[in-house]
Scaffold this motif. Structure first.
Motif, PDB file in Angstrom:
ATOM      1  N   GLY A  30       0.784  -1.225   0.000  1.00 14.64           N
ATOM      2  CA  GLY A  30       0.000   0.000   0.000  1.00 14.64           C
ATOM      3  C   GLY A  30       0.812   1.267   0.000  1.00 14.64           C
ATOM      4  O   GLY A  30       0.252   2.357   0.163  1.00 14.64           O
ATOM      5  N   GLU A  31       2.120   1.169  -0.215  1.00  9.98           N
ATOM      6  CA  GLU A  31       2.969   2.359  -0.163  1.00  9.98           C
ATOM      7  C   GLU A  31       3.243   2.937  -1.548  1.00  9.98           C
ATOM      8  O   GLU A  31       3.911   3.973  -1.663  1.00  9.98           O
ATOM      9  N   ILE A  32       2.764   2.307  -2.603  1.00  4.26           N
ATOM     10  CA  ILE A  32       2.964   2.784  -3.967  1.00  4.26           C
ATOM     11  C   ILE A  32       1.737   2.445  -4.782  1.00  4.26           C
ATOM     12  O   ILE A  32       1.119   1.385  -4.604  1.00  4.26           O
ATOM     13  N   SER A  33       1.358   3.365  -5.665  1.00  2.00           N
ATOM     14  CA  SER A  33       0.189   3.125  -6.507  1.00  2.00           C
ATOM     15  C   SER A  33       0.591   2.404  -7.777  1.00  2.00           C
ATOM     16  O   SER A  33       1.780   2.363  -8.158  1.00  2.00           O
ATOM     17  N   LEU A  34      -0.415   1.866  -8.460  1.00  2.00           N
ATOM     18  CA  LEU A  34      -0.149   1.136  -9.697  1.00  2.00           C
ATOM     19  C   LEU A  34       0.448   2.059 -10.749  1.00  2.00           C
ATOM     20  O   LEU A  34       1.393   1.700 -11.444  1.00  2.00           O
ATOM     21  N   ALA A  35      -0.086   3.316 -10.849  1.00  2.00           N
ATOM     22  CA  ALA A  35       0.411   4.256 -11.855  1.00  2.00           C
ATOM     23  C   ALA A  35       1.860   4.647 -11.562  1.00  2.00           C
ATOM     24  O   ALA A  35       2.692   4.740 -12.477  1.00  2.00           O
ATOM     25  N   THR A  36       2.172   4.840 -10.273  1.00  2.00           N
ATOM     26  CA  THR A  36       3.545   5.214  -9.902  1.00  2.00           C
ATOM     27  C   THR A  36       4.510   4.077 -10.199  1.00  2.00           C
ATOM     28  O   THR A  36       5.624   4.278 -10.702  1.00  2.00           O
ATOM     29  N   LEU A  37       4.077   2.830  -9.904  1.00  2.00           N
ATOM     30  CA  LEU A  37       4.928   1.673 -10.165  1.00  2.00           C
ATOM     31  C   LEU A  37       5.173   1.512 -11.661  1.00  2.00           C
ATOM     32  O   LEU A  37       6.297   1.230 -12.099  1.00  2.00           O
ATOM     33  N   ALA A  38       4.118   1.730 -12.481  1.00  3.09           N
ATOM     34  CA  ALA A  38       4.268   1.618 -13.936  1.00  3.09           C
ATOM     35  C   ALA A  38       5.230   2.671 -14.469  1.00  3.09           C
ATOM     36  O   ALA A  38       6.071   2.384 -15.336  1.00  3.09           O
ATOM     37  N   ALA A  39       5.124   3.899 -13.929  1.00  2.00           N
ATOM     38  CA  ALA A  39       6.028   4.963 -14.382  1.00  2.00           C
ATOM     39  C   ALA A  39       7.475   4.633 -13.990  1.00  2.00           C
ATOM     40  O   ALA A  39       8.410   4.862 -14.762  1.00  2.00           O
ATOM     41  N   ARG A  40       7.659   4.111 -12.785  1.00  2.00           N
ATOM     42  CA  ARG A  40       9.014   3.771 -12.339  1.00  2.00           C
ATOM     43  C   ARG A  40       9.629   2.655 -13.175  1.00  2.00           C
ATOM     44  O   ARG A  40      10.819   2.672 -13.499  1.00  2.00           O
ATOM     45  N   GLU A  41       8.817   1.658 -13.533  1.00  2.66           N
ATOM     46  CA  GLU A  41       9.318   0.527 -14.315  1.00  2.66           C
ATOM     47  C   GLU A  41       9.330   0.806 -15.818  1.00  2.66           C
ATOM     48  O   GLU A  41       9.732  -0.048 -16.602  1.00  2.66           O
ATOM     49  N   GLN A  42       8.823   2.004 -16.188  1.00  2.91           N
ATOM     50  CA  GLN A  42       8.802   2.420 -17.593  1.00  2.91           C
ATOM     51  C   GLN A  42       7.992   1.468 -18.464  1.00  2.91           C
ATOM     52  O   GLN A  42       8.400   1.057 -19.546  1.00  2.91           O
ATOM     53  N   VAL A  43       6.817   1.094 -17.962  1.00  2.00           N
ATOM     54  CA  VAL A  43       5.866   0.284 -18.720  1.00  2.00           C
ATOM     55  C   VAL A  43       4.506   0.948 -18.588  1.00  2.00           C
ATOM     56  O   VAL A  43       4.290   1.804 -17.714  1.00  2.00           O
ATOM     57  N   THR A  44       3.577   0.555 -19.460  1.00  2.00           N
ATOM     58  CA  THR A  44       2.229   1.105 -19.359  1.00  2.00           C
ATOM     59  C   THR A  44       1.484   0.444 -18.216  1.00  2.00           C
ATOM     60  O   THR A  44       1.805  -0.692 -17.817  1.00  2.00           O
ATOM     61  N   ALA A  45       0.506   1.155 -17.694  1.00  2.00           N
ATOM     62  CA  ALA A  45      -0.290   0.593 -16.614  1.00  2.00           C
ATOM     63  C   ALA A  45      -1.033  -0.656 -17.075  1.00  2.00           C
ATOM     64  O   ALA A  45      -1.237  -1.604 -16.313  1.00  2.00           O
ATOM     65  N   SER A  46      -1.434  -0.666 -18.376  1.00  2.00           N
ATOM     66  CA  SER A  46      -2.144  -1.831 -18.910  1.00  2.00           C
ATOM     67  C   SER A  46      -1.246  -3.069 -18.904  1.00  2.00           C
ATOM     68  O   SER A  46      -1.675  -4.152 -18.498  1.00  2.00           O
ATOM     69  N   TYR A  47       0.005  -2.887 -19.354  1.00  2.00           N
ATOM     70  CA  TYR A  47       0.928  -4.026 -19.368  1.00  2.00           C
ATOM     71  C   TYR A  47       1.217  -4.504 -17.950  1.00  2.00           C
ATOM     72  O   TYR A  47       1.257  -5.708 -17.685  1.00  2.00           O
ATOM     73  N   LEU A  48       1.429  -3.560 -17.027  1.00  2.00           N
ATOM     74  CA  LEU A  48       1.715  -3.942 -15.645  1.00  2.00           C
ATOM     75  C   LEU A  48       0.560  -4.744 -15.061  1.00  2.00           C
ATOM     76  O   LEU A  48       0.765  -5.724 -14.333  1.00  2.00           O
ATOM     77  N   THR A  49      -0.667  -4.343 -15.396  1.00  2.00           N
ATOM     78  CA  THR A  49      -1.839  -5.070 -14.893  1.00  2.00           C
ATOM     79  C   THR A  49      -1.881  -6.489 -15.444  1.00  2.00           C
ATOM     80  O   THR A  49      -2.194  -7.443 -14.719  1.00  2.00           O
TER      81      THR A  49
END
Length: 565
Positions: A488-507
């Motif tokens: 709960g310390e990081i959001s999905l959008a923040t994690l996707a931006a950090r990993e340089q992938v789209t939120a859709s791919y991360l999901t």
């Protein structure tokens, strides 16, 4: 065309005559050895007419075939009729007409006993229903087998002695030569091609470039005829043919036999300096032996795989980072002259060939029959031990691949052609003089496309137990990302931006963290369903919520079916 069983008259005993002659000499005569054997057997059957013996009209004659093998057309027809219940007694002139091998005799007796059929030798009186009669028969067969083995030894010794004197001992000579009694004579036009092959290989330094140049210049293999009158040649030189030419010691005037080098009686086409230079270059440019990180990565089937049309597949590889992926690729596709062809993962086809070789060695008796091996009864235990040792020795993939003459990839079947001569040499046994060059194993398997690569799927067989490194990395990434998000310390959008992938791919990747333990273990062990790869696991859709449904889908459908659209 199958025949209906011959219904015997009441009390009648149906008799079949089997005749055989080892050589073809005299068979062209109006009354030959086969006719003499048949006449003697027919007279014996007639003498037993009071016992109800009747002669069947079918003739079972094998002319020009040794008794050291059961692969005889007439004998196989006779065995089929015995199994179908059409024959009560088999009549032969002598026991060695039926077989000269104790091993084969035991098989025949089993087949006869299973069908209630017996056999009679016209010139040798004994009763095989008693222990003494069987002992007498075994003694006769032992002497017959001994005679055959001594004859084979004499032939081998004669060949070795003749080759030591530089003689040519028959067969189809290498391109550039024609038979001339016990020697070879140069064919000038063909010899010019051989000289060009050697000269241009030294200039180009590559067999592939040499093959391309010969094809471009329309230099083709001349049409020749085998000793049996079969025409061959006429096509473009393949890489395999060029390697054989460049390694053939006949061209330098030598005769090689069992590891020994003898000076031949024939004239050399290639001078010694050119020969030595070519052999040194070949040693430096070993095909199918790539070194990476100090470790050899071999393609043991290089030069042996062809497609359904007989076009060769070339050993190739691709690299991605530190990883190396080996393939067998169609020549046209490899050279870029075509966009269609086969690109088969090397590890899969090599595993299939290795598994079939182990199965072949696991049944030594069947192997001896199919490869026409002459295994003395005294060496049977040793032969079994050598088969087991070869099948079970660690790292034996290359040695087992040496037993292969050719692998032919069809649409729904893979044919493995085993080199019977190599099998005999590897297992230290002799081979029947009339043995076929190859024995064939056919496996129901199909090529299925996964992305740009064709994968081999064997009918009824599980996926190869070789973990897919990309799948394992994807699975690990899914669990790592989920471990961060669940805190709960990081959001999905923040994690996707950090990993340089789209939120859709991360999901889509995160779904893999919720695979069933059974499917997860299958991926880690390399037992995932056929067709499951990174692409199929990251398609849009949702994971089946039920682990039971995941397991059921994995067992009955391709990987993409796990994810409903």
């Amino acid at each position: 065309m199958s025949r209906e069983p011959v219904t015997p008259r009441k009390g009648a005993v149906r008799c079949a005559i089997y005749t055989r002659k080892s050589s073809e000499e005299g068979l062209e005569q109006d009354f030959n050895s086969l006719d003499a054997q048949a006449e003697a057997c027919a007279a014996y059957i007639l003498s037993q007419a009071s016992e109800g013996w009747t002669l069947l009209p079918e003739r079972y004659d094998d002319g020009g075939i040794s008794g050291g093998t059961l692969a005889r057309p007439a004998l196989q027809r006779l065995l089929a009729d015995v199994a179908a219940g059409r024959v009560d007694i088999i009549v032969v002139y002598k026991v060695d007409r039926l077989t000269r091998s104790l091993l084969d005799f035991s098989r025949l007796v089993e087949a006869f006993d299973a069908s209630g059929t017996s056999f009679v030798s016209v010139t040798q009186s004994f009763n095989t229903t008693t222990s003494m009669g069987r002992l007498t028969l075994n003694m006769l067969l032992s002497f017959a087998q001994f005679e055959r083995e001594v004859t084979a030894e004499r032939i081998r010794d004669k060949i070795a002695a003749s080759k030591a004197k530089g003689m040519w001992m028959g067969g189809t000579p290498p391109l550039g030569y024609a038979p001339d009694g016990r020697s070879l004579v140069i064919v000038p036009d063909h010899a010019a091609i051989i000289q060009r092959v050697y000269t241009r290989y030294l200039a180009l330094g590559s067999v592939r470039l040499l093959a391309d140049e010969l094809t471009r210049d329309h230099v083709r293999a001349p049409v020749r005829t085998t000793t049996k009158g079969t025409a061959f040649g006429g096509g473009a030189f393949s890489r395999g043919q060029l390697y054989s030419i460049l390694r053939c010691p006949t061209y330098v005037g030598e005769v090689h036999h069992q590891g020994r080098i003898h000076q031949g009686l024939h004239t050399a086409i290639i001078d010694r300096a050119t020969w030595d230079a070519v052999q040194a270059r070949l040693a430096d440019n070993r095909q199918g032996d790539h070194r990476r990180g100090g470790r050899a990565v071999v393609s043991p089937l290089a030069g042996k795989i062809v497609d359904i049309d007989g076009e060769p597949l070339i050993a190739s590889h691709a690299t991605k980072g530190a990883a190396r992926y080996r393939y067998y690729v169609s020549r046209a596709l490899h050279h870029g002259t075509s966009t269609s062809g086969l690109r088969v993962p090397a590890r899969e086809i090599e595993r299939l060939v290795t598994e079939q070789a182990v199965l072949l060695l696991g049944d030594p008796l069947a192997l001896a029959a199919s490869a026409w091996l002459d295994v003395p009864a005294s060496d049977m235990a040793g032969f079994h031990a050598r088969c087991r040792q070869l099948a079970e020795s660690p790292g034996n993939a290359r040695q087992l691949a040496d037993l292969v003459s050719q692998v032919r990839l069809g649409d729904s079947q893979v044919e493995i052609h085993w080199a019977t001569g190599t099998i005999a040499e590897t297992l230290a046994v002799t081979q029947h003089p009339h043995a076929p060059a190859t024995a064939v194993t056919r496996i129901d398997a199909r090529l299925t496309r996964s992305g740009k690569v064709l994968r081999l799927v064997q009918a009824g067989a599980p996926s190869p137990e070789q973990p897919n490194a990309a799948l394992v990395r994807l699975l690990a990434q899914a669990h790592r990302w989920w471990a961060e998000l669940r805190c709960g310390e990081i959001s999905l959008a923040t994690l996707a931006a950090r990993e340089q992938v789209t939120a859709s791919y991360l999901t889509r990747v995160l779904r893999l963290a919720f695979l069933s333990p059974a499917l997860t273990q299958a991926i880690l062990a390399g037992r995932q369903p056929a067709g499951m790869d990174v692409r199929s696991l990251t398609l849009t859709g949702t994971v089946e919520a039920s682990w039971l449904e995941q397991a059921g889908s994995a067992a009955t459908a391709p990987a993409a079916a796990l994810w409903p659209a």
